[in-house]
Design a protein around this motif. Sequence first.
Motif, mmCIF file in Angstrom:
data_model
loop_
_atom_site.group_PDB
_atom_site.id
_atom_site.type_symbol
_atom_site.label_atom_id
_atom_site.label_comp_id
_atom_site.label_asym_id
_atom_site.label_seq_id
_atom_site.Cartn_x
_atom_site.Cartn_y
_atom_site.Cartn_z
ATOM 1 N N ARG A 109 0.857 -1.182 0.000
ATOM 2 C CA ARG A 109 0.000 0.000 0.000
ATOM 3 C C ARG A 109 0.895 1.235 0.000
ATOM 4 N NH1 ARG A 109 -5.818 -0.206 2.469
ATOM 5 N NH2 ARG A 109 -6.390 -2.239 1.665
ATOM 6 N N VAL A 110 0.606 2.160 -0.887
ATOM 7 C CA VAL A 110 1.391 3.385 -0.943
ATOM 8 C C VAL A 110 0.437 4.585 -0.937
ATOM 9 C CG1 VAL A 110 3.297 2.295 -2.190
ATOM 10 C CG2 VAL A 110 1.468 3.448 -3.477
ATOM 11 N N ALA A 111 1.001 5.744 -0.643
ATOM 12 C CA ALA A 111 0.195 6.967 -0.640
ATOM 13 C C ALA A 111 0.972 8.097 -1.284
ATOM 14 C CB ALA A 111 -0.186 7.348 0.795
ATOM 15 N N VAL A 112 0.249 8.902 -2.069
ATOM 16 C CA VAL A 112 0.821 10.133 -2.620
ATOM 17 C C VAL A 112 0.157 11.304 -1.906
ATOM 18 C CG1 VAL A 112 1.329 9.085 -4.854
ATOM 19 C CG2 VAL A 112 -0.889 10.213 -4.498
ATOM 20 N N PHE A 113 0.718 12.497 -2.052
ATOM 21 C CA PHE A 113 0.132 13.619 -1.297
ATOM 22 C C PHE A 113 0.081 14.872 -2.153
ATOM 23 C CE2 PHE A 113 4.480 15.059 -0.383
ATOM 24 C CZ PHE A 113 5.168 13.857 -0.440
ATOM 25 N N ALA A 114 -1.133 15.332 -2.383
ATOM 26 C CA ALA A 114 -1.360 16.521 -3.193
ATOM 27 C C ALA A 114 -1.880 17.656 -2.311
ATOM 28 C CB ALA A 114 -2.372 16.209 -4.285
ATOM 29 N N SER A 115 -2.022 18.822 -2.901
ATOM 30 C CA SER A 115 -2.524 19.988 -2.171
ATOM 31 C C SER A 115 -3.729 20.565 -2.900
ATOM 32 C CB SER A 115 -1.433 21.062 -2.075
ATOM 33 O OG SER A 115 -1.993 22.288 -1.636
ATOM 34 N N ALA A 116 -4.698 21.042 -2.112
ATOM 35 C CA ALA A 116 -5.870 21.704 -2.702
ATOM 36 C C ALA A 116 -5.606 23.168 -2.989
ATOM 37 C CB ALA A 116 -7.076 21.561 -1.781
ATOM 38 N N THR A 117 -4.508 23.702 -2.450
ATOM 39 C CA THR A 117 -4.228 25.130 -2.666
ATOM 40 C C THR A 117 -2.877 25.324 -3.348
ATOM 41 O OG1 THR A 117 -3.097 25.453 -0.552
ATOM 42 C CG2 THR A 117 -5.489 25.750 -0.553
ATOM 43 N N GLU A 118 -2.790 26.396 -4.107
ATOM 44 C CA GLU A 118 -1.539 26.719 -4.796
ATOM 45 C C GLU A 118 -0.437 27.079 -3.795
ATOM 46 O OE1 GLU A 118 -0.927 26.190 -7.854
ATOM 47 O OE2 GLU A 118 -2.957 25.930 -8.653
ATOM 48 N N SER A 119 -0.819 27.805 -2.742
ATOM 49 C CA SER A 119 0.210 28.252 -1.791
ATOM 50 C C SER A 119 0.911 27.057 -1.152
ATOM 51 C CB SER A 119 -0.409 29.107 -0.692
ATOM 52 O OG SER A 119 -1.060 30.213 -1.251
ATOM 53 N N PHE A 120 0.112 26.076 -0.719
ATOM 54 C CA PHE A 120 0.725 24.933 -0.054
ATOM 55 C C PHE A 120 1.418 24.014 -1.058
ATOM 56 C CE2 PHE A 120 0.714 20.820 2.284
ATOM 57 C CZ PHE A 120 1.473 21.226 3.372
#
Lengths: 319, 319
Positions: A109-120
């Motif tokens: 099991r793996v996880a990626v991590f995105a952001s909902a905001t441009e700043s972050f």
Amino acid sequence: MTAPGLPMAVPARGLPPRVRIHEVGARDGLQNEKATVPTEVKAEFVHRLAAAGLTTVEATSFVHPKWVPQLADAERLFPLLGDIEGVHLPVLVPNDRGLDRALALGARRVAVFASATESFAQANLNRTVDEALAMFEPVVARAKAAEAAHERVHVRGYLSMCFGDPWEGPVPIPQVVRVCKALLDMGCDELSLGDTIGVATPGHVLALLAALDEQGVPTDRIGVHFHDTYGQALANTLAALQHGVTTVDASAGGLGGCPYAKSATGNLATEDLVWMLHGLGIETGVDLGRLTDTSVWMATQLGRPSPSRTVRALSHKES
Amino acid sequence: MTAPGLPMAVPARGLPPRVRIHEVGARDGLQNEKATVPTEVKAEFVHRLAAAGLTTVEATSFVHPKWVPQLADAERLFPLLGDIEGVHLPVLVPNDRGLDRALALGARRVAVFASATESFAQANLNRTVDEALAMFEPVVARAKAAEAAHERVHVRGYLSMCFGDPWEGPVPIPQVVRVCKALLDMGCDELSLGDTIGVATPGHVLALLAALDEQGVPTDRIGVHFHDTYGQALANTLAALQHGVTTVDASAGGLGGCPYAKSATGNLATEDLVWMLHGLGIETGVDLGRLTDTSVWMATQLGRPSPSRTVRALSHKES
């Protein structure tokens, strides 16, 4: 322990009978610790969490050691964990290189991590939101095409700043929904909606979940990840459960850095969550006493008390 | 302060448009403080709380000074408070003598305090539950017959241990309902349902409120008083709001003794409550910034940081 029979289990209408806790203490909880935690302590932590009945214990991160020095021992830690029956041990992978390292060690099991905001996205990934998505797309595709122990690899997509952003303020719901859809479209099996700075309140949570419903996102592919920076995490969790969410992220002992730091961590403590769930008659499989003992032990390793109110209340009464 | 526009106000269905916060910091919050707080500091605290927009600020207690030495200055404090337009300043009265002292000073709102369990009635009042009720009956009757400033005196009935008891464990709901009815029958205008050791969870809260409904107790005569000992107070508050409750007790800065003490205090922090209510678009009349400043000031007076997560998050960001 407190008086026997507490919390008293009194179910409430419209809640799920069982919740899967996605335990993040060993990864999200430890990653910002300054003093290096020995690899053997981390392994014991994961084993104790599993022994306390947690069935998903996020183990570590295959991010470049330069960015998260605390988890630079992922390659040595992961094999120490072994195969724990009935327990998933997901790991964070930021890119192709991280995925290769994780798969080579047998991660399922793996996880990626995105952001909902441009700043972050800029702050955390040095990319725009869309550039980050483009970076993850081939990682997710390769993970989904891989097999480990005759099973397809399961991919989780973390999404940060789903409610508020320290630079941008309130985050518009359609903006969050767009990135959620993109993560699912590229093949993520589940999402974890993060309130990274802990500012969400229950109506906001319900509004985002309703918007995801409208876009046809199945609720069973959604996990929630609340921070307790403003004390809102359990109330938000209750709202999410009322909507039908059955996957909740939490961190044993509330590990996750100082809740007053500008980095605005302060994970929901697994023990506080379990107290509520068991009080609601919701099954978790967790033994709260064993879990609390584990957090008290880990607090000793880290040299400071757990910020979890339940851990403090129960461990005080035991002493 | 955090980024502007937070918390974002997103109403949720079925919640009241406005909540009255019954602020207990100056009485319940301070009563267990060991070091004597100067009377002038208490008066300034009450005035600052009122200036922050709280319309019900419980001011002190006319309990015998032997039992609550911290509030032994009630007679000197109350006149210092004066008449604050639009603000109620209820005081605790345990018996006839306390009522006389309060009425002589012009108090317009008083409160008595009963227990739902025999163990706590003995521990706190040295009486059985029914003996305590018998003691309060003439006090309430006299208070209701009294007039202050051409208005009938308003009487609140506190009820402790409505969910769990440190000696008895879970408290049966019919037992709680019986004492609630007795308090209303003797003339109390409103009840405050206390989770004195903080063990309640949302299903239990809803079950008690439903049982009170069945007995014909109007919801607008019920306040809830949750403690955050196990981190459950805001989730319980959300459940109570969903039931229609519009009066919520809270303590500025979370004052109310150490949440880890055996005495199991740990009041819900008013700031954490206000963050949730404003996030839900519910009016409180409170200026969260001014309230936080007040709690930071009071924490300085007491020489230790506020346990409120919202106060810590906001005051850290301000510094």
